[in-house]
Each structure stands twice: as structure tokens, then as C-alpha cells.
Design an enzyme around this catalytic site. Sequence first.
Site, PDB file in Angstrom:
ATOM      1  N   CYS A  74       0.857  -1.180   0.000  1.00 11.75           N
ATOM      2  CA  CYS A  74       0.000   0.000   0.000  1.00 11.75           C
ATOM      3  C   CYS A  74       0.899   1.238   0.000  1.00 11.75           C
ATOM      4  O   CYS A  74       1.727   1.392   0.903  1.00 11.75           O
ATOM      5  CB  CYS A  74      -0.865  -0.033   1.260  1.00 11.75           C
ATOM      6  SG  CYS A  74      -1.840   1.441   1.531  1.00 11.75           S
ATOM      7  N   CYS A 184      -0.965   3.820  -6.550  1.00 14.79           N
ATOM      8  CA  CYS A 184      -1.847   3.177  -5.572  1.00 14.79           C
ATOM      9  C   CYS A 184      -2.052   1.761  -6.078  1.00 14.79           C
ATOM     10  O   CYS A 184      -2.340   1.566  -7.272  1.00 14.79           O
ATOM     11  CB  CYS A 184      -3.181   3.915  -5.495  1.00 14.79           C
ATOM     12  SG  CYS A 184      -4.478   3.030  -4.602  1.00 14.79           S
TER      13      CYS A 184
HETATM   14  N1  DGL Z   1      -4.088   0.689  -2.044  1.00 14.97           N
HETATM   15  C1  DGL Z   1      -3.696   1.806  -1.280  1.00 14.97           C
HETATM   16  C2  DGL Z   1      -2.449   2.500  -1.866  1.00 14.97           C
HETATM   17  O1  DGL Z   1      -1.700   1.887  -2.512  1.00 14.97           O
HETATM   18  C3  DGL Z   1      -4.685   2.800  -0.807  1.00 14.97           C
HETATM   19  C4  DGL Z   1      -6.099   2.791  -1.195  1.00 14.97           C
HETATM   20  C5  DGL Z   1      -6.940   3.480  -0.157  1.00 14.97           C
HETATM   21  O2  DGL Z   1      -7.278   2.828   0.835  1.00 14.97           O
HETATM   22  O3  DGL Z   1      -7.225   4.671  -0.304  1.00 14.97           O
HETATM   23  O4  DGL Z   1      -2.195   3.639  -1.681  1.00 14.97           O
END
Ligand code: DGL
Length: 263
Positions: A74, A184
Amino acid sequence: MKNNQAIGIFDSGVGGLSVLQHIQQLLPNETIIYIADNGHAPYGCKTNEHVKQRSQIIIDYFISQGVKAIVIACNTATAAIIEHFRQQYELPFIGVEPGIKPAIRQTRNGHIGIMATSTTLASTRYHELCKRFSQQVQIHSQACPGLADQIEAGALDTPEIHRLLRIYLDALHNKHIDTIVLGCTHYSFIKHLIQKMTDNSIKLIDTSHAIAEQLKRVLAQEELRSHSSVGSVQYLSSGSTEQTKATIYHLLSIDVAVMPFDL
Ligand code: DGL
């Protein structure tokens, strides 16, 4: 035997599965615990404090399970807390951050767009990353609120996701970017849609495969590769296990058991 201990992977939800897929391909005999913290998501519009707190709870759980390495799949959580974890704990941490460096190798006109969450873009780590490359390229940051929520719900090709993408891609188009970094992990699942909506004229940078390679390198370096002949993945969710199971099926075409993560 530390080698046969699990690897902990987490994300605010299903986004990190884009990284997990590559990890499974490269390291098929590893045991993995995947946590989707979708009961407390999206991280991308929450405060740094919230993201840090949730990440700490998940790390404590992984440590209690004796994991040998942790992948923060993440961007938002990596930006908020990876440095702190690296100082605090002995085990290796692998994080994800917007792939500006590979984008520099691809761009022809020197304008690159970064699609990421608001919290990632507001972080000190991201600002430092941009500063490091600001002599070489123009970086145009685009926050994409709502996008991860749609993907989390398995809505990959709906009118709403088209509407959101149109707004974000038009804003980047106006900056004359020729390369887009997916900052993301959720966005990997709409890579084809983004490519289609930009008439294939834009280069897309997705670092999920590179993260898996980095994990493989680190495990080899630390002599932590599994000696087992088969691997496995255990899926946990702090949100609705039924919804998570359905989204995993939708995204990866696999039918898996999802257990509750109640912390
Ligand atoms: N998948 C996450 C990232 O890579 C964040 C998505 C979220 O919860 O806003 O930043």
C-alpha cells in the site's frame, strides 16, 4: 526454522492483491498471510495518524504470528510509516511507492503524472521523492479520491469509474503528460481501462512486479527463502469477509476462504 515462517502482506483492502499475484508467481513455495484492512478503509482520505495506527495493529499481529518479512502493499501506508517500522523492528520490510524512477526512463517529453491517494501525495516521504527527481522531470500529482473505493467494491468498468477517471485523466492530459505512474496498488486492476481511455498513447508505470522481485532479492540476501515444496495464502479481512471473497473472485477469478481480522 525461520525460513518456513510466513510472509505478512497488507493493504487497506484488495489493492495489494496486485502485488501478491506477482509474489505468488515468483515465490510459489512461500506461506503468505494477506490482510485486507477494508473495515478501516479507504486509507487514502484518512489522516496519517489513522493509517499509522491501523498499520501498527496489523504489524503487531504479524509479529505475533512470527512472520519472517512484511510487505506493505500500500503506497499510503508505506509513505506514512515504513521508516518508523524499519527502525523499530529487525525483520525486513518491503514497501511500495510511486515509480518515478522507471517513469523517467520512459518519458519522452519529461512530463509525468502520478495518480495516487490524497494521503500519499500529502506525505513527507512523497515530497522528498519528488524533490529527488525534480531536476530531471516535471512531476504532476493527481489525487484520485473515490477510485480505490470503486475497485474495492469490484466495480472495474462501471459508469461511475469512467466518470471519475475522465476527470483525473483530463486533468493530467491538460498538463501534457506522456507517462502515468500508478501510485496506488488498487489502480493496477484498472490498468487496461486507463490505457483504453488514454488511447494507448500514454505509458503506464506499474511497479507491482518490481516489488515482488525486490522481496525475492531480500529473502535471498537474508537467507530466508522457504524450504517447503508448496506455498499457501491465508486471506484475512477486517471488513465484510463475504464482500472481500466476492471481490477477490471478481478480480483474480479464484475462490478463496476469507477469515475475519477483528483487531
Ligand atoms: N491501495 C492503497 C495504496 O496503494 C490505498 C487505497 C486506499 O485505501 O485509499 O495507496
